[in-house]
Design a protein around this motif. Structure first.
Motif, mmCIF file in Angstrom:
data_model
loop_
_atom_site.group_PDB
_atom_site.id
_atom_site.type_symbol
_atom_site.label_atom_id
_atom_site.label_comp_id
_atom_site.label_asym_id
_atom_site.label_seq_id
_atom_site.Cartn_x
_atom_site.Cartn_y
_atom_site.Cartn_z
ATOM 1 N N GLN A 134 -28.433 -20.323 8.212
ATOM 2 C CA GLN A 134 -27.959 -18.843 7.947
ATOM 3 C C GLN A 134 -27.913 -17.971 8.939
ATOM 4 O O GLN A 134 -27.089 -17.153 9.058
ATOM 5 N N GLN A 165 -33.063 -24.538 7.499
ATOM 6 C CA GLN A 165 -31.853 -23.944 6.806
ATOM 7 C C GLN A 165 -31.689 -22.580 6.996
ATOM 8 O O GLN A 165 -30.875 -21.818 7.224
ATOM 9 N N GLY A 166 -32.892 -21.616 7.662
ATOM 10 C CA GLY A 166 -32.997 -20.257 8.049
ATOM 11 C C GLY A 166 -31.975 -20.106 9.127
ATOM 12 O O GLY A 166 -31.379 -19.198 9.317
ATOM 13 N N GLN A 210 -24.691 -18.302 10.524
ATOM 14 C CA GLN A 210 -23.395 -18.058 9.510
ATOM 15 C C GLN A 210 -23.586 -16.358 9.664
ATOM 16 O O GLN A 210 -22.394 -15.681 9.769
ATOM 17 N N ASN A 211 -24.816 -15.781 9.764
ATOM 18 C CA ASN A 211 -24.562 -14.332 9.634
ATOM 19 C C ASN A 211 -23.933 -13.742 11.160
ATOM 20 O O ASN A 211 -22.963 -12.925 11.105
ATOM 21 N N LEU A 261 -35.542 -16.722 8.098
ATOM 22 C CA LEU A 261 -34.539 -17.119 9.260
ATOM 23 C C LEU A 261 -35.082 -17.885 10.173
ATOM 24 O O LEU A 261 -34.214 -18.751 10.784
#
Length: 232
Positions: A136, A132-133, A139-140, A127
């Motif tokens: 994510q 891209q982490g 989004q989490n 992350l």
């Protein structure tokens, strides 16, 4: 509905935050080519002042001239000195931006100190190590169900501006809630409830209206290293 997104429920409450000094790693972390990773000490052109008493944000240029102001929301813990992350108080003091997460991922940024600190943890490394982490990670955070009603709270609205400080509590930072990794710190962030603006309803963070968040991030008034001073 009140969302305590800045403060984990007591059953999930992380340990008292570490000091702001980055944790030494046993070996260097190889950073994937990533312009979104930078030092939070970098020079910034603009600065922010948050006024707790009248719930107002100001953007100042390098000469100290006010360019922009907007109403905000603050922590429901009142006008107190912050003691820990569970007291629901928005802390006063001098801070800097060390993380930016936004609905438009091109604006995402993380301080290199945060990467070094968390990349040694296998759960957190994906992350923080590449762009891209960060997508994510946000989004989490948007999917978390803090109030336990069975649906995502979307507690951070359109974006999240994490803060760090050498003189006040700003959080443990990377943590977990219901086994999901998320960023847990004092921050400036959006809210799904417009009524939170101008009120003391947060768990300690500063609530921003969508347009205010857009101005700060897309005008690049806020970047890594931007100074944020919170006063009464």
């Amino acid at each position: 509905m009140v969302l305590f997104a800045c403060t984990a429920p007591r059953a999930e409450q992380p340990q008292r935050p570490e000091t702001s000094t980055a944790v030494a790693t046993k070996q260097p972390v190889e950073l994937v080519g990533n312009s979104s990773i930078a030092s939070h000490k970098q020079k910034a052109t603009y600065s922010l002042v948050i006024h707790r008493s009248d719930k107002r944000l100001e953007v100042l240029n390098s000469q100290g001239d006010r360019l922009y102001e907007a109403p905000i929301g603050i922590g429901q813990g009142g006008m107190k000195e912050k003691q820990d992350m569970a007291d629901l108080v928005t802390p006063t003091g001098e801070m800097t931006v060390d993380l930016i997460l936004y609905k438009k991922s091109a604006y995402n940024q993380i301080a290199s100190q945060n990467v070094q600190r968390f990349a040694q943890n296998p759960q957190f490394r994906p992350l923080v190590i590449q762009p891209q982490g960060l997508v994510q990670l946000f989004q989490n955070m948007s999917r978390l169900d803090f109030d336990g009603n069975g649906s995502p709270d979307k507690a951070y609205g359109d974006g999240y501006i994490g803060l760090t400080s050498e003189t006040t509590i700003t959080g443990p930072k990377m943590s977990t809630f219901a086994s999901t990794p998320y960023w847990f710190s004092i921050a400036l962030h959006g809210t799904p409830n417009p009524k939170n603006i101008g009120q003391a309803n947060s768990g300690g963070c500063v609530h921003l209206a969508p347009d205010t968040l857009k101005q700060l991030i897309e005008q690049k008034w806020v970047q890594l290293g931007t100074a944020v001073k919170i006063v009464d």
